[in-house]
Enzyme design. Structure first.
Site, PDB file in Angstrom:
ATOM      1  N   SER A 162     -10.017  -0.681   1.881  1.00  0.00           N
ATOM      2  CA  SER A 162     -11.124  -1.651   1.955  1.00  0.00           C
ATOM      3  C   SER A 162     -10.859  -2.860   1.063  1.00  0.00           C
ATOM      4  CB  SER A 162     -12.427  -1.004   1.485  1.00  0.00           C
ATOM      5  OG  SER A 162     -12.738   0.097   2.288  1.00  0.00           O
ATOM      6  N   GLY A 164     -14.176   0.335  -3.970  1.00  0.00           N
ATOM      7  CA  GLY A 164     -14.151   1.200  -2.791  1.00  0.00           C
ATOM      8  C   GLY A 164     -14.756   0.508  -1.585  1.00  0.00           C
ATOM      9  N   ASN A 193      -6.733   4.351  -6.681  1.00  0.00           N
ATOM     10  CA  ASN A 193      -7.897   4.880  -5.968  1.00  0.00           C
ATOM     11  C   ASN A 193      -8.970   5.303  -6.977  1.00  0.00           C
ATOM     12  OD1 ASN A 193      -9.519   5.371  -3.844  1.00  0.00           O
ATOM     13  ND2 ASN A 193      -8.569   7.262  -3.187  1.00  0.00           N
ATOM     14  N   ARG A 239       0.848  -1.187   0.000  1.00  0.00           N
ATOM     15  CA  ARG A 239       0.000   0.000   0.000  1.00  0.00           C
ATOM     16  C   ARG A 239       0.893   1.250   0.000  1.00  0.00           C
ATOM     17  NH1 ARG A 239      -5.198   1.829  -0.776  1.00  0.00           N
ATOM     18  NH2 ARG A 239      -6.082   2.847   1.046  1.00  0.00           N
ATOM     19  N   THR A 269      -4.534  -0.565  -6.905  1.00  0.00           N
ATOM     20  CA  THR A 269      -5.337   0.597  -7.303  1.00  0.00           C
ATOM     21  C   THR A 269      -4.550   1.895  -7.364  1.00  0.00           C
ATOM     22  OG1 THR A 269      -7.423   1.746  -6.814  1.00  0.00           O
ATOM     23  CG2 THR A 269      -6.030   1.256  -4.944  1.00  0.00           C
ATOM     24  N   THR A 301     -10.606   0.279  -9.110  1.00  0.00           N
ATOM     25  CA  THR A 301      -9.465  -0.469  -8.618  1.00  0.00           C
ATOM     26  C   THR A 301      -9.362  -1.674  -9.525  1.00  0.00           C
ATOM     27  OG1 THR A 301      -9.727   0.362  -6.418  1.00  0.00           O
ATOM     28  CG2 THR A 301      -8.713  -1.785  -6.557  1.00  0.00           C
TER      29      THR A 301
END
Ligand code: DON
Length: 570
Positions: free
Chosen positions: A452, A473, A400, A105, A398, A380
């Protein structure tokens, strides 16, 4: 007219027609939505990427190799979400049962701080965390893919990147969905891309060709220099120059210091199935196990698919899981997330102690907060892979939003994420998905913003049973939850389970979001009488899943919600 001249004119006409129809050719990709094969399967968001995954598997690569090659490929042929400038999560289960989870991430840059999106009065400056240079976290994708490869890869990395270089250099034919997205974001591209961006064009049409020469060079630097080809040298210089030109925060130090992190997967049981998913910095695994734990003691199968009782029960579990997410979930490297307590049986039973089978709970009484409606954005990307030896990979990555921050790195040829919006920029103020958060997910330098994403692998009788995940999302977690329940409790085949209409409750706003037509009017009426409110949405998370059938064959399913999603196997 002399014969020879006649012939010349005819030939010219034929060439012109051929050229014209070539430029306008529709891609003949045949994005298979549901397929059953004997050996191996790849389900990804783009047919070219799924084909590349299969190509790698046929060359002797394993599931991790295929997943890596797909990730590089979608950075080229799925630019709205596939990425070099974003981040993701990978859950792995090897053929001998070893499980692992990789967190790549994005991280907040060192110069980021808690109130960076607030004005002098403490109000959120609208749009700053979602668009432009300040919206980006330090990208994790390239570090993640090299890390995954160093622990599990079989084929040389070189072979996994080359197909993506080929696509970027030679170009590929875009689909109708891509043309629509490119057209929709032209204004933002004009604002944040330099004129050399290949995405700037008056009008895109299905069948147009997209060549990305600068991206090809960046991929070539990565191929030659490993992760350093991205985090140091020319690519790093280009990212930092882009940041400097637009007031962004990412520095050479941020890039050089970025590391992907191996985590212990989140694991839980549900009626004999073992669910393996992603721990923080994603909330996906915790929320999934919470929702499953909260409904496990009820007979959902008997209630029936999309019956009033089943929807009510699942919605109440969803409501409680999202309330916990807002309060307790964040990057566990920075905040003590009480994971074990949150997924313990005792806690989950307590959580349902005030559940009434006849009445909707009020989110305000579950835990208080503000809300606004989520803007729909499902950009994503997820890939599920099982190879012929039984290794399984579930990976979600992703930028986002569509094309992330919309900032295209001049010279390097890729978009940067707008992942900073996934932090809680102010306690109780919702992000673009309507999700609220607090201290656990406040901005801190070097911290990962809460996700998420829910890449998941399910075992049954000690063997892989299902691999699944999705973009979408805040709706990702409830989608994975519902697909699992559809298969396990309602005995649906995977294709029906994925394509069935869905509902979603995320605590705030206090309403059931429902895909159009998902529930019949009698059920909606009964749920309203219990106190539930509804909002219709066009569609939710886009699942890519594989199920191992009882005869050992693999059923790959690509959600019909995205026309380009493709399942390929052999
Ligand atoms: O990490 C998250 O939860 C979000 N950034 C995911 C964004 C997303 O899924 C957007 N659309 N598909």
């Amino acid at each position: 007219m002399p014969k020879i001249q006649h012939l010349k004119i005819s030939l010219t006409l034929i060439v012109l027609v051929a050229l014209f129809s070539c430029r306008q050719a529709k891609p003949s990709y045949n994005p298979t939505k549901s397929t059953i094969t004997e050996n191996a399967m790849v389900v990804s968001p783009h047919p070219l990427a799924s084909d590349i995954g299969v190509e790698i598997l046929k060359k002797g690569g394993n599931a991790v190799d295929a997943a890596i090659a797909v990730q590089f490929a979608i950075a080229v042929c799925y630019p709205r979400a596939g990425n070099l400038g974003g981040g993701g999560f990978m859950v792995i289960r090897t053929k001998d049962g070893t499980i692992d989870a990789l967190d790549y991430r994005e991280k907040a840059p060192a110069k980021a701080h808690r109130d960076m999106y607030l004005d002098s009065l403490g109000n959120v400056m609208e749009g700053m965390s979602t668009e432009g240079h300040k919206a980006s976290g330090v990208p994790g994708t390239v570090a993640g893919l090299f890390e995954a490869h160093s622990r599990y890869g079989k084929l040389p990395m070189d072979e996994l990147i080359r197909p993506a270089i080929r696509l970027a250099e030679k170009g590929y034919i875009i689909t109708a969905t891509e043309a629509e997205r490119f057209n929709r974001y032209q204004e933002a591209f004009r604002k944040y891309n330099t004129p050399s961006s290949p995405f700037l064009k008056e009008h895109w049409t299905e069948g147009d060709e997209l060549v990305q020469s600068e991206l090809a060079k960046t991929l070539e630097r990565i191929r030659a220099g490993s992760a350093k080809g991205f985090y140091e040298g020319e690519t790093a210089d280009q990212i930092v120059a882009e940041m400097t030109s637009g007031g962004g925060l990412i520095t050479h130090e941020d890039l050089k210091n970025y590391r992907a992190t191996w985590r212990k997967p989140i694991v839980g049981d549900y009626k004999g199935y073992r669910v393996i998913s992603m721990p923080p910095s994603s909330s996906g695994g915790v929320a999934l196990l919470q929702m499953l734990g909260m409904v496990e003691n009820y007979d959902l199968g008997k209630m029936g698919f999309h019956s009033t009782d089943a929807v009510h029960l699942m919605v109440e579990a969803e409501r409680r899981a999202y309330a916990d997410r807002a309060q307790h979930l964040g990057d566990s490297d920075f905040y003590e997330v009480p994971i074990d307590s949150l997924i313990s049986e005792v806690y989950l039973q307590q959580r349902m102690a005030d559940f009434s089978s006849a009445q909707a709970s009020l989110s305000d009484s579950v835990l208080a907060g503000n809300f606004k409606l989520a803007k729909e954005s499902f950009e994503t990307t997820h890939t599920s892979v099982i190879d012929s030896e039984g290794n399984a990979v579930s990976v979600t990555t992703t930028l986002n939003s569509n094309f992330g921050s919309k900032v295209w790195v001049d010279g390097a040829g890729f978009f940067l994420n707008n992942e900073m919006d996934d932090f809680s920029v102010k306690p109780g103020i919702p992000n673009q998905f309507g999700l609220v958060g607090a201290e656990a997910n406040a901005i801190q330098p070097g911290k990962r913003m809460l996700s998420s994403m829910t890449p998941t692998i399910v075992e049954k009788d000690g063997k892989v049973f299902m691999v699944l995940g999705a973009p979408g999302g805040s709706t990702i977690m409830t989608a994975v939850f519902q697909i699992f329940i559809n298969v396990v409790e309602f005995n649906m085949n995977l294709e029906d389970a994925v394509n069935a209409g869905r509902f979603h409750h995320q605590w705030l706003p206090d309403q059931i979001q429902m895909e159009k037509g998902a529930l019949d009017s009698t059920t909606i009426h009964a749920l309203k009488a219990m106190g539930h409110q509804f909002r219709e949405v066009d569609y939710m998370a886009v699942i890519k899943a594989i199920q191992v059938l009882s005869d050992g064959k693999l059923h790959g399913v690509a959600d019909t919600r995205n026309p380009d999603d493709t399942a390929r196997g052999f």
